[in-house]
Design a protein around this motif. Sequence first.
Motif, PDB file in Angstrom:
ATOM      1  N   GLU A 267      36.416  43.854  46.675  1.00  0.00           N
ATOM      2  CA  GLU A 267      35.871  43.509  48.087  1.00  0.00           C
ATOM      3  C   GLU A 267      36.869  42.490  48.596  1.00  0.00           C
ATOM      4  N   GLY A 268      37.478  41.652  47.782  1.00  0.00           N
ATOM      5  CA  GLY A 268      38.561  40.555  48.130  1.00  0.00           C
ATOM      6  C   GLY A 268      37.638  39.337  48.605  1.00  0.00           C
ATOM      7  N   ILE A 269      37.960  38.238  47.910  1.00  0.00           N
ATOM      8  CA  ILE A 269      37.381  37.098  47.944  1.00  0.00           C
ATOM      9  C   ILE A 269      37.060  36.558  49.315  1.00  0.00           C
ATOM     10  N   GLU A 270      38.057  36.589  50.239  1.00  0.00           N
ATOM     11  CA  GLU A 270      38.036  35.933  51.596  1.00  0.00           C
ATOM     12  C   GLU A 270      37.128  37.110  52.416  1.00  0.00           C
ATOM     13  N   ASN A 271      37.260  38.321  52.059  1.00  0.00           N
ATOM     14  CA  ASN A 271      36.299  39.227  52.824  1.00  0.00           C
ATOM     15  C   ASN A 271      34.875  39.096  52.498  1.00  0.00           C
ATOM     16  N   ARG A 272      34.702  38.407  51.248  1.00  0.00           N
ATOM     17  CA  ARG A 272      33.249  38.186  50.799  1.00  0.00           C
ATOM     18  C   ARG A 272      32.616  37.026  51.624  1.00  0.00           C
ATOM     19  N   PHE A 273      33.513  35.853  51.467  1.00  0.00           N
ATOM     20  CA  PHE A 273      33.182  34.730  52.492  1.00  0.00           C
ATOM     21  C   PHE A 273      32.756  35.121  53.992  1.00  0.00           C
ATOM     22  N   ILE A 274      33.746  36.005  54.427  1.00  0.00           N
ATOM     23  CA  ILE A 274      33.749  36.287  55.826  1.00  0.00           C
ATOM     24  C   ILE A 274      32.208  36.922  56.036  1.00  0.00           C
ATOM     25  N   ARG A 275      31.944  37.831  55.162  1.00  0.00           N
ATOM     26  CA  ARG A 275      30.667  38.586  55.300  1.00  0.00           C
ATOM     27  C   ARG A 275      29.698  37.706  55.120  1.00  0.00           C
ATOM     28  N   HIS A 276      29.565  36.829  54.082  1.00  0.00           N
ATOM     29  CA  HIS A 276      28.566  35.846  54.250  1.00  0.00           C
ATOM     30  C   HIS A 276      28.478  34.759  55.580  1.00  0.00           C
ATOM     31  N   THR A 277      29.489  34.655  55.961  1.00  0.00           N
ATOM     32  CA  THR A 277      29.570  33.781  57.438  1.00  0.00           C
ATOM     33  C   THR A 277      28.689  34.800  58.355  1.00  0.00           C
ATOM     34  N   ARG A 288      17.205  32.668  67.019  1.00  0.00           N
ATOM     35  CA  ARG A 288      17.029  32.166  68.070  1.00  0.00           C
ATOM     36  C   ARG A 288      16.557  32.956  69.264  1.00  0.00           C
ATOM     37  N   ASP A 289      16.638  34.217  69.060  1.00  0.00           N
ATOM     38  CA  ASP A 289      15.984  35.480  69.941  1.00  0.00           C
ATOM     39  C   ASP A 289      14.439  35.436  69.920  1.00  0.00           C
ATOM     40  N   MET A 290      14.138  34.986  68.451  1.00  0.00           N
ATOM     41  CA  MET A 290      12.668  34.874  68.215  1.00  0.00           C
ATOM     42  C   MET A 290      11.961  33.585  68.564  1.00  0.00           C
ATOM     43  N   ASN A 291      12.608  32.862  69.111  1.00  0.00           N
ATOM     44  CA  ASN A 291      12.132  31.546  69.464  1.00  0.00           C
ATOM     45  C   ASN A 291      11.870  30.659  68.109  1.00  0.00           C
ATOM     46  N   LEU A 292      12.609  31.006  66.967  1.00  0.00           N
ATOM     47  CA  LEU A 292      12.415  29.989  65.832  1.00  0.00           C
ATOM     48  C   LEU A 292      13.537  29.198  65.816  1.00  0.00           C
ATOM     49  N   GLU A 293      13.137  27.674  65.762  1.00  0.00           N
ATOM     50  CA  GLU A 293      14.211  26.826  65.448  1.00  0.00           C
ATOM     51  C   GLU A 293      14.763  27.026  64.075  1.00  0.00           C
ATOM     52  N   MET A 294      16.000  26.578  63.767  1.00  0.00           N
ATOM     53  CA  MET A 294      16.609  26.399  62.591  1.00  0.00           C
ATOM     54  C   MET A 294      16.090  25.012  61.839  1.00  0.00           C
ATOM     55  N   PHE A 295      15.762  24.911  60.680  1.00  0.00           N
ATOM     56  CA  PHE A 295      15.122  23.747  60.124  1.00  0.00           C
ATOM     57  C   PHE A 295      16.501  22.928  59.811  1.00  0.00           C
ATOM     58  N   PRO A 296      17.638  23.255  59.318  1.00  0.00           N
ATOM     59  CA  PRO A 296      18.696  22.497  59.287  1.00  0.00           C
ATOM     60  C   PRO A 296      19.220  21.892  60.489  1.00  0.00           C
ATOM     61  N   GLU A 297      19.816  20.563  60.666  1.00  0.00           N
ATOM     62  CA  GLU A 297      20.566  20.089  61.759  1.00  0.00           C
ATOM     63  C   GLU A 297      21.637  21.117  62.315  1.00  0.00           C
ATOM     64  N   LYS A 298      21.913  21.207  63.316  1.00  0.00           N
ATOM     65  CA  LYS A 298      22.905  22.040  63.794  1.00  0.00           C
ATOM     66  C   LYS A 298      24.277  21.619  63.428  1.00  0.00           C
ATOM     67  N   GLY A 299      25.156  22.707  62.915  1.00  0.00           N
ATOM     68  CA  GLY A 299      26.478  22.414  62.535  1.00  0.00           C
ATOM     69  C   GLY A 299      26.142  22.619  61.084  1.00  0.00           C
ATOM     70  N   TYR A 300      25.083  22.318  60.159  1.00  0.00           N
ATOM     71  CA  TYR A 300      25.222  22.249  58.750  1.00  0.00           C
ATOM     72  C   TYR A 300      24.341  23.550  58.300  1.00  0.00           C
ATOM     73  N   GLU A 301      24.144  24.495  59.086  1.00  0.00           N
ATOM     74  CA  GLU A 301      23.333  25.563  58.435  1.00  0.00           C
ATOM     75  C   GLU A 301      23.999  26.382  57.486  1.00  0.00           C
ATOM     76  N   SER A 302      23.249  26.634  56.328  1.00  0.00           N
ATOM     77  CA  SER A 302      23.740  27.551  55.414  1.00  0.00           C
ATOM     78  C   SER A 302      24.239  29.026  55.650  1.00  0.00           C
ATOM     79  N   ASN A 303      25.073  29.727  55.200  1.00  0.00           N
ATOM     80  CA  ASN A 303      25.592  31.023  55.265  1.00  0.00           C
ATOM     81  C   ASN A 303      24.873  31.691  54.421  1.00  0.00           C
TER      82      ASN A 303
END
Length: 377
Positions: A267-277, A288-303
């Motif tokens: 797969e390649g390690i960088e490709n794997r990181f990109i896929r998770h992102t 967002r499309d479902m009107n569901l807010e993310m629990f984490p504060e913006k900018g710190y959401e897990s991938n």
Amino acid sequence: MADIHFNKDQGSKLKLFTPGPVFVPEWVLKELSKPNDTHRSVPYQEMHKQAREGIQKLLYTENDCFIFTSSATGIMEACVRNLVNKDEKALFLSIGAFGDRWYEIGVKNGKNAIKEGVEWGKALKPEIVKDILSKDHYSAVFLQSNETSTGVYNPMEEIIPIIKDSGALVCVDTTSSIAGVKIEIDKLRIDVCLASVQKCLALPPGLAIASISQHALEKAEKVENRGFYFDFVYFKKKSNSNETPTTPPIPQIRALVAQLDYILNEEGIENRFIRHTRLGKRTRIWARDMNLEMFPEKGYESNTVSTMRNSINLDCGKMVNEMLSKGYRIVNGYGDLANKTFRIGHMGEITIKDLEEMLETLTDVISAQRLNKISTN
Ligand SMILES: Cc1ncc(COP(=O)(O)O)c(C=O)c1O
């Protein structure tokens, strides 16, 4: 339903969108069924060496890497026992359930444990860490990169240098991000980086890995009552000859070698990181499309795991069960966050196509629940 969960011939048929354990690919399952030599043999040592070297590449480190017969919690305890002396203070930076667990391990092992943290859903920002560290001197600091309960990813590149500059040893629990998110151990000077393998590494549970710096090893030599099973000094001695102190799960290590080879060379390690992102971004767009807010504060959401606030008043337990009946496992919120949040794990070998298919089903399940609510009101 039982056939989906436990099928005697084929195993579970469920598609796991969980924050671990996750779906295990065919090539890993195949490795697990192969015969092996004993753990005190040259063939085993060769295999162990490949695992060690693969983990080093995965973690961008030249530090030695140990393999433990335990889950991640075992190494969390090992860090506390090996790296904190009686007369020292240990700081546990908690942003959720697993940070709290590490603190509890510190307390239960009789260490002088101090917990500091932020409200769940928030991340550790540099100014917060600076402020905490300015108040006292700590010999070791413990924290998560990715907090699986809240779905927050801490800004590691910003906060680790601050902790290192305080002179403390730093131990990072990367259980739900290793092999999904890049973390450069040597660049960040992380002393111990630990994880279990049943999450982004997509192996079955039962094994945990860690990189250990020279500084951490030297410290361990000076700490009393390190115990036996997780003694870093003994691990180092055995690691030098590509062995573990006690009998390891040899088939698991064979599978780990195969999976590392797949990640690094196919797969390649960088490709794997990109896929998770991409998996993370796609899930957040869906939310967002479902009107569901993310629990984490913006900018710190897990991938690797998305935690959504139940901002549209769903019956999360019912939703999870309905998804199960359609062959998918997603999970409710962690502990007290159940029903207030729910989680979708997108880690390991999940593809964007897998995610799209699951989200389509989840959209239908949510729409049906909302329609039902309107018609019964
Ligand atoms: C961030 C984090 N740390 C630690 C653990 C505990 O891992 P284990 O069950 O492998 O001991 C988990 C499990 O979900 C986790 O997500």
